[in-house]
Design an enzyme around this catalytic site. Structure first.
Site, mmCIF file in Angstrom:
data_model
loop_
_atom_site.group_PDB
_atom_site.id
_atom_site.type_symbol
_atom_site.label_atom_id
_atom_site.label_comp_id
_atom_site.label_asym_id
_atom_site.label_seq_id
_atom_site.Cartn_x
_atom_site.Cartn_y
_atom_site.Cartn_z
ATOM 1 C CG ASN A 1 38.218 42.411 38.891
ATOM 2 O OD1 ASN A 1 37.147 43.008 39.060
ATOM 3 N ND2 ASN A 1 38.832 42.385 37.730
ATOM 4 C CG HIS B 1 39.807 30.460 39.476
ATOM 5 N ND1 HIS B 1 40.745 31.398 39.116
ATOM 6 C CD2 HIS B 1 38.661 30.829 38.882
ATOM 7 C CE1 HIS B 1 40.177 32.288 38.312
ATOM 8 N NE2 HIS B 1 38.910 31.967 38.155
ATOM 9 C CD GLN C 1 39.270 39.125 42.913
ATOM 10 O OE1 GLN C 1 40.018 38.831 43.857
ATOM 11 N NE2 GLN C 1 39.592 38.886 41.661
ATOM 12 C CB CYS D 1 40.890 44.938 32.250
ATOM 13 S SG CYS D 1 40.078 44.141 30.911
#
Ligand code: PLP
Length: 404
Positions: A173, A223, A201, A348
């Site tokens: 990610n 999402h 991802q 992060c």
């Protein structure tokens, strides 16, 4: 009609900061994505008209809801090559799916007491693994090379007769790096170890097939692929091998007893629709995004000295760029460009603002880490936006370096 509070906080925030005159460009698709209009339309009837509980067996409201859920289950299964739709368990998202896979597999005590994972995994994988040590399980976190890739041989060497589970993400990610799942999957199958992959991802972005990759547990979330927030799934292989999980919590026994709780039917319908669209458009969109990504990267390289790509150059997501700009802090760039929605590579994506463990795992110096920007291109981005973003980045980096 009753007003449900202020439904436009974003706009108000924008007005306060005086940003409404400038159009914002969203380049943070690894954090989340907008819901596709087609997905929104598919979900709409299931809020008020077809509102039934999918577990109501005795009337048409329940039957309709259950039929919609089963159709979505088929859509999700098809997108990841799962031969049995019943192997898809709906959850609240990839965080829950990862927890269910890791805690559930180890706590079932059907295999050994060891879990093997990788230093660049999402916190939703690393933290449940660490939590298991308090329950007497052992964990091994493998390092990655400076390009972010894990060596399948390192996984091979880490396997012992006590290893129950290996967890390796499909796509990172932060740096977008794609791990060699096929080799690791084959290895796990050969050794009789369950193989879990966090594919939050990856689904809808790269080809992914649980059969050819020998994946036993696969985490997904809606999402990140233009579906709604708050819904995801875990693929749980039920045959050859049969994976047995202990549930995280108990209740009505929904989802084959693995995930009790009334199903969020509108979200599940949206997830099914989003995953089907993403699969259908994947190849074309990947070509488009990688062209935009390469154009952006080439402009920055041409116009600015000392720009470094973090993570493997080829084995990465089509829409990802993670770049370090020598001599400038990412936070300073972001402060100058509030209308570009980007993330600092060093922060992060967790709720707590800790430095990136991913960039640290690549062995990057603190300077390289603090100057890293994560750029995530997606469906809404146009060529015009990319050229505008490139020009703005060049202007600001030059200014911050003190030679404009
Ligand atoms: C976003 C993300 C998660 C968390 O997913 P949620 O559905 O937001 O809980 C986990 N892993 C990766 C790789 C992610 O990108």
């Amino acid at each position: 009609m009753q007003d449900c509070g202020d439904a436009r906080p974003q706009q108000r925030l924008g007005e306060k900061r005086g940003l409404v005159t400038r159009r914002s460009i969203y380049l943070d698709h690894h954090a989340t994505t907008p819901v596709d209009e087609r997905v929104l339309a598919a979900m709409q009837p299931f809020f008020a008209r077809d509102f039934g509980n999918a577990a109501s067996r005795t009337h048409v409201f329940g039957w309709r809801a259950a039929a919609a859920v089963e159709a979505a289950r088929e859509q999700v299964a098809a997108a990841v090559g799962a031969p049995r739709a019943r192997d898809i368990v709906f959850t609240s998202g990839a965080t829950e799916s990862n927890n269910l896979a890791i805690l559930g597999a180890l706590r079932s005590r059907r295999r050994g007491d060891r879990v093997v994972t990788v230093a660049t995994e999402h916190r939703a994988v690393l933290d449940p693994c660490r939590a298991l040590t308090a329950e007497g399980f052992s964990i091994e976190v493998l390092p990655v090379a400076s390009d972010g890739l894990i060596d399948p041989d390192a996984v091979r060497r880490a396997l012992t007769p006590q290893t129950a589970l290996v967890s390796v993400m499909a796509a990172n990610n932060e740096i977008g790096v794609l791990q060699p799942l096929a080799e690791i999957g084959a290895l796990c199958r050969e050794r009789g170890v369950w193989f879990h992959s966090d594919a939050a991802q990856a689904v809808g972005k790269i080809p992914l097939d649980v059969e050819t990759l020998h994946i036993d547990l696969l985490s997904l979330t809606a999402h990140k692929l233009y579906g709604p927030k708050g819904v995801g799934a875990l693929y749980v292989r039920s045959r050859a091998p049969r994976v047995q999980l202990t549930p995280l919590f108990y209740g009505g026994g929904h989802e084959r007893g693995l995930r009790s709780g009334t199903l969020p039917v509108p979200l599940i319908v949206g997830f099914g629709c989003a995953v089907e669209i993403a699969a259908a458009e994947r190849e074309r969109e990947a070509v488009r995004l990688s062209q935009l990504r390469d154009r952006l990267s080439q402009t920055l390289d041409r116009e600015l000295p000392e720009v470094h790509l973090n993570g493997h150059a080829e084995s990465r997501l089509p829409g990802n760029l993670n770049l370090s700009f020598d001599g400038v802090k990412a936070d300073a760039i972001l402060a100058e460009l509030p209308h570009l929605a980007l993330s600092a590579g060093s922060a992060c994506t967790s709720a707590s603002a800790e430095p990136s463990h991913v960039l640290a795992a690549l062995g990057l110096s603190p300077e390289r880490r603090e100057s890293a920007l994560r750029i995530g291109l997606g469906r809404s981005n146009t060529l015009e936006e990319i050229d505008l973003a490139a020009a703005e980045l060049v202007r600001v980096v030059r200014a911050l370096r003190g030679h404009s």
